[in-house]
Design a protein around this motif. Sequence first.
Motif, PDB file in Angstrom:
ATOM      1  N   ASP A 152       0.801  -1.229   0.000  1.00  0.00           N
ATOM      2  CA  ASP A 152       0.000   0.000   0.000  1.00  0.00           C
ATOM      3  C   ASP A 152       0.833   1.277   0.000  1.00  0.00           C
ATOM      4  OD1 ASP A 152      -2.489   1.353   0.070  1.00  0.00           O
ATOM      5  OD2 ASP A 152      -2.243   1.711   2.222  1.00  0.00           O
ATOM      6  N   HIS A 153       2.085   1.208  -0.473  1.00  0.00           N
ATOM      7  CA  HIS A 153       2.938   2.385  -0.303  1.00  0.00           C
ATOM      8  C   HIS A 153       3.605   2.873  -1.587  1.00  0.00           C
ATOM      9  CE1 HIS A 153       2.239   2.051   3.944  1.00  0.00           C
ATOM     10  NE2 HIS A 153       2.650   0.795   3.932  1.00  0.00           N
ATOM     11  N   ALA A 154       3.161   2.419  -2.733  1.00  0.00           N
ATOM     12  CA  ALA A 154       3.719   2.917  -3.986  1.00  0.00           C
ATOM     13  C   ALA A 154       3.357   4.383  -4.149  1.00  0.00           C
ATOM     14  CB  ALA A 154       3.169   2.111  -5.168  1.00  0.00           C
ATOM     15  N   MET A 155       4.364   5.200  -4.390  1.00  0.00           N
ATOM     16  CA  MET A 155       4.192   6.648  -4.546  1.00  0.00           C
ATOM     17  C   MET A 155       3.515   7.278  -3.323  1.00  0.00           C
ATOM     18  SD  MET A 155       5.595   7.955  -7.221  1.00  0.00           S
ATOM     19  CE  MET A 155       6.944   6.824  -6.835  1.00  0.00           C
ATOM     20  N   ARG A 156       3.990   6.906  -2.163  1.00  0.00           N
ATOM     21  CA  ARG A 156       3.476   7.515  -0.942  1.00  0.00           C
ATOM     22  C   ARG A 156       4.371   8.688  -0.548  1.00  0.00           C
ATOM     23  NH1 ARG A 156      -0.118   6.665   2.740  1.00  0.00           N
ATOM     24  NH2 ARG A 156      -0.605   4.502   2.151  1.00  0.00           N
ATOM     25  N   PHE A 157       3.742   9.833  -0.316  1.00  0.00           N
ATOM     26  CA  PHE A 157       4.468  11.015   0.135  1.00  0.00           C
ATOM     27  C   PHE A 157       4.433  11.081   1.663  1.00  0.00           C
ATOM     28  CE2 PHE A 157       3.032  12.367  -4.145  1.00  0.00           C
ATOM     29  CZ  PHE A 157       4.282  12.624  -4.699  1.00  0.00           C
ATOM     30  N   LEU A 158       5.592  11.220   2.272  1.00  0.00           N
ATOM     31  CA  LEU A 158       5.708  11.373   3.718  1.00  0.00           C
ATOM     32  C   LEU A 158       6.143  12.806   4.006  1.00  0.00           C
ATOM     33  CD1 LEU A 158       7.554   8.036   4.588  1.00  0.00           C
ATOM     34  CD2 LEU A 158       5.109   8.508   4.763  1.00  0.00           C
ATOM     35  N   GLY A 159       5.286  13.561   4.700  1.00  0.00           N
ATOM     36  CA  GLY A 159       5.545  14.970   4.923  1.00  0.00           C
ATOM     37  C   GLY A 159       6.407  15.248   6.133  1.00  0.00           C
ATOM     38  N   PRO A 160       7.115  16.373   6.142  1.00  0.00           N
ATOM     39  CA  PRO A 160       8.021  16.715   7.254  1.00  0.00           C
ATOM     40  C   PRO A 160       7.295  17.095   8.532  1.00  0.00           C
ATOM     41  CG  PRO A 160       7.889  18.520   5.682  1.00  0.00           C
ATOM     42  CD  PRO A 160       7.139  17.373   5.069  1.00  0.00           C
ATOM     43  N   GLY A 161       5.958  17.189   8.501  1.00  0.00           N
ATOM     44  CA  GLY A 161       5.217  17.477   9.724  1.00  0.00           C
ATOM     45  C   GLY A 161       5.232  16.323  10.706  1.00  0.00           C
ATOM     46  N   ASP A 162       5.523  15.124  10.240  1.00  0.00           N
ATOM     47  CA  ASP A 162       5.595  13.935  11.091  1.00  0.00           C
ATOM     48  C   ASP A 162       7.002  13.837  11.683  1.00  0.00           C
ATOM     49  OD1 ASP A 162       5.893  11.351  12.126  1.00  0.00           O
ATOM     50  OD2 ASP A 162       4.553  10.471  10.636  1.00  0.00           O
ATOM     51  N   PRO A 163       7.138  13.812  13.013  1.00  0.00           N
ATOM     52  CA  PRO A 163       8.484  13.755  13.603  1.00  0.00           C
ATOM     53  C   PRO A 163       9.280  12.523  13.189  1.00  0.00           C
ATOM     54  CG  PRO A 163       6.771  13.364  15.270  1.00  0.00           C
ATOM     55  CD  PRO A 163       6.085  13.860  14.043  1.00  0.00           C
ATOM     56  N   MET A 164       8.599  11.386  12.964  1.00  0.00           N
ATOM     57  CA  MET A 164       9.318  10.188  12.518  1.00  0.00           C
ATOM     58  C   MET A 164       9.912  10.390  11.133  1.00  0.00           C
ATOM     59  SD  MET A 164       9.698   7.784  14.662  1.00  0.00           S
ATOM     60  CE  MET A 164      10.255   6.573  13.468  1.00  0.00           C
ATOM     61  N   VAL A 165       9.201  11.118  10.280  1.00  0.00           N
ATOM     62  CA  VAL A 165       9.717  11.418   8.943  1.00  0.00           C
ATOM     63  C   VAL A 165      10.932  12.331   9.044  1.00  0.00           C
ATOM     64  CG1 VAL A 165       9.196  12.464   6.711  1.00  0.00           C
ATOM     65  CG2 VAL A 165       7.458  11.078   7.873  1.00  0.00           C
ATOM     66  N   ARG A 166      10.852  13.337   9.917  1.00  0.00           N
ATOM     67  CA  ARG A 166      11.992  14.253  10.083  1.00  0.00           C
ATOM     68  C   ARG A 166      13.218  13.502  10.578  1.00  0.00           C
ATOM     69  NH1 ARG A 166       8.034  17.588  12.516  1.00  0.00           N
ATOM     70  NH2 ARG A 166       8.957  17.275  14.592  1.00  0.00           N
ATOM     71  N   ILE A 167      13.017  12.586  11.517  1.00  0.00           N
ATOM     72  CA  ILE A 167      14.144  11.810  12.045  1.00  0.00           C
ATOM     73  C   ILE A 167      14.747  10.927  10.966  1.00  0.00           C
ATOM     74  CG2 ILE A 167      14.782   9.966  13.665  1.00  0.00           C
ATOM     75  CD1 ILE A 167      12.653  11.142  15.577  1.00  0.00           C
ATOM     76  N   LEU A 168      13.885  10.236  10.199  1.00  0.00           N
ATOM     77  CA  LEU A 168      14.388   9.379   9.121  1.00  0.00           C
ATOM     78  C   LEU A 168      15.102  10.203   8.059  1.00  0.00           C
ATOM     79  CD1 LEU A 168      14.668   6.668   7.716  1.00  0.00           C
ATOM     80  CD2 LEU A 168      12.346   6.961   6.792  1.00  0.00           C
ATOM     81  N   TYR A 169      14.522  11.343   7.698  1.00  0.00           N
ATOM     82  CA  TYR A 169      15.149  12.230   6.705  1.00  0.00           C
ATOM     83  C   TYR A 169      16.558  12.626   7.172  1.00  0.00           C
ATOM     84  CZ  TYR A 169      15.838  16.345   3.718  1.00  0.00           C
ATOM     85  OH  TYR A 169      16.343  17.265   2.815  1.00  0.00           O
ATOM     86  N   ASP A 170      16.683  13.059   8.417  1.00  0.00           N
ATOM     87  CA  ASP A 170      17.990  13.472   8.938  1.00  0.00           C
ATOM     88  C   ASP A 170      18.978  12.310   8.930  1.00  0.00           C
ATOM     89  OD1 ASP A 170      17.014  16.009   9.353  1.00  0.00           O
ATOM     90  OD2 ASP A 170      16.624  15.728  11.504  1.00  0.00           O
ATOM     91  N   GLN A 171      18.499  11.112   9.277  1.00  0.00           N
ATOM     92  CA  GLN A 171      19.365   9.940   9.269  1.00  0.00           C
ATOM     93  C   GLN A 171      19.868   9.625   7.862  1.00  0.00           C
ATOM     94  OE1 GLN A 171      20.531   7.829  11.839  1.00  0.00           O
ATOM     95  NE2 GLN A 171      19.902   9.584  13.073  1.00  0.00           N
ATOM     96  N   LEU A 172      18.973   9.676   6.889  1.00  0.00           N
ATOM     97  CA  LEU A 172      19.359   9.390   5.511  1.00  0.00           C
ATOM     98  C   LEU A 172      20.389  10.397   5.002  1.00  0.00           C
ATOM     99  CD1 LEU A 172      15.863   8.488   3.985  1.00  0.00           C
ATOM    100  CD2 LEU A 172      17.699   6.912   4.598  1.00  0.00           C
ATOM    101  N   MET A 173      20.190  11.662   5.324  1.00  0.00           N
ATOM    102  CA  MET A 173      21.141  12.682   4.894  1.00  0.00           C
ATOM    103  C   MET A 173      22.495  12.476   5.571  1.00  0.00           C
ATOM    104  SD  MET A 173      19.671  14.500   2.642  1.00  0.00           S
ATOM    105  CE  MET A 173      20.876  15.820   2.551  1.00  0.00           C
ATOM    106  N   SER A 174      22.477  12.165   6.845  1.00  0.00           N
ATOM    107  CA  SER A 174      23.736  11.968   7.572  1.00  0.00           C
ATOM    108  C   SER A 174      24.503  10.764   7.045  1.00  0.00           C
ATOM    109  CB  SER A 174      23.435  11.785   9.065  1.00  0.00           C
ATOM    110  OG  SER A 174      24.622  11.516   9.785  1.00  0.00           O
ATOM    111  N   ILE A 175      23.799   9.671   6.790  1.00  0.00           N
ATOM    112  CA  ILE A 175      24.471   8.468   6.290  1.00  0.00           C
ATOM    113  C   ILE A 175      25.058   8.712   4.907  1.00  0.00           C
ATOM    114  CG2 ILE A 175      24.108   6.072   5.563  1.00  0.00           C
ATOM    115  CD1 ILE A 175      21.940   5.945   7.790  1.00  0.00           C
TER     116      ILE A 175
END
Length: 350
Positions: A152-175
């Motif tokens: 159920d997740h093809a072309m799913r947009f995850l917005g930065p308003g979700d703290p879990m998304v912000r954390i994952l985004y920061d992790q991906l950038m750092s790695i």
Amino acid sequence: MQPQPIPGGCVSSFFTVNNLPMPERYDVWKDSIKCLFDVDADKAVREKDFTSSIESHLFGSLMLMEMKTRKQKWHRGYNQIAGNGLDHYGVGVFQQGAFTCEGGKGGTELKPNGLVIYDLTQPFEARTDDLHSLLWIFPRPLVEELLHCPEDHAMRFLGPGDPMVRILYDQLMSISQNVHSLNHQQSLDIGKTLSVMLANCLNTASGPRRETTHERQGIIKMVNMRRYFRQNLGSPDLNPRRAALDLGVSRSKLYNYFAPYGGVYNYIRDLRLKHAISLLNDPLRARYSIYQIALECGFSSDASFIRAFREKYDVTPGEVRNRAQVKEQHAINATGLVDKRYEDWLYGLT
């Protein structure tokens, strides 16, 4: 650019068309990226100042692609899905350039510092401006069993308003900034950690909610059922009656669980067809007949296999096999100017 190995860590490659004559650039790019997407660009973009590059990093079970290219349309259809057999999730991070998809889940346009999720077993169409993006490739087994609804997740947009998304985004950038420094064990650990974080983001994508014990038990049962079907996929007598008996649930309960997938029979058929795609594209099985492939995937005959395959993908298994056999299996093209190793790495992810 030569590979940059870290002992036990990552290996990197660099694909670019920027050193080719302008008339050749777009065609070389289009031919290479078709392992993931079909692309199309306006004539003015193709013929004037077209540039494209992908720096790829292979570490642990993950692959990271840093992509820079011009404004284009992107497409992945059933014909292509059948043709290359990739069975991965992707996570896109856009550092520059808009990304839009009319059929997106959770919106139609990617927000700054948000994430977009690809499922390479499902079709989509999208548009981008000139872009600079990171694409993380996760083999399906790393993530699927952690997800409540893995299809159920093809072309799913995850917005930065979700703290879990912000954390994952920061992790991906750092790695991505430290990818060359990771050793083998660190790469494996990061793959597991990111898979859990990604699953948590997706499992709450429709909004946070409190799970009851009953709901949690249902999720665990569904995970066990999906695992059971994968493990017994090659058995020709796999059917709802036998599955219900082996799993210790009633047939009506089993049907209810798989109603979102079009029913138990449909779920089993789709699993078998996905497995067939991987076998048809496997060079180690190049001498297998279509009948042997059909039996290995649990079909009772090659006729029923071919019929189901054509119904799903609009091509025959033989056509997919022929494409795989004529496909060039080398990493760098004949000119020696374009490094295409990332294509082979994609097919090797497990």
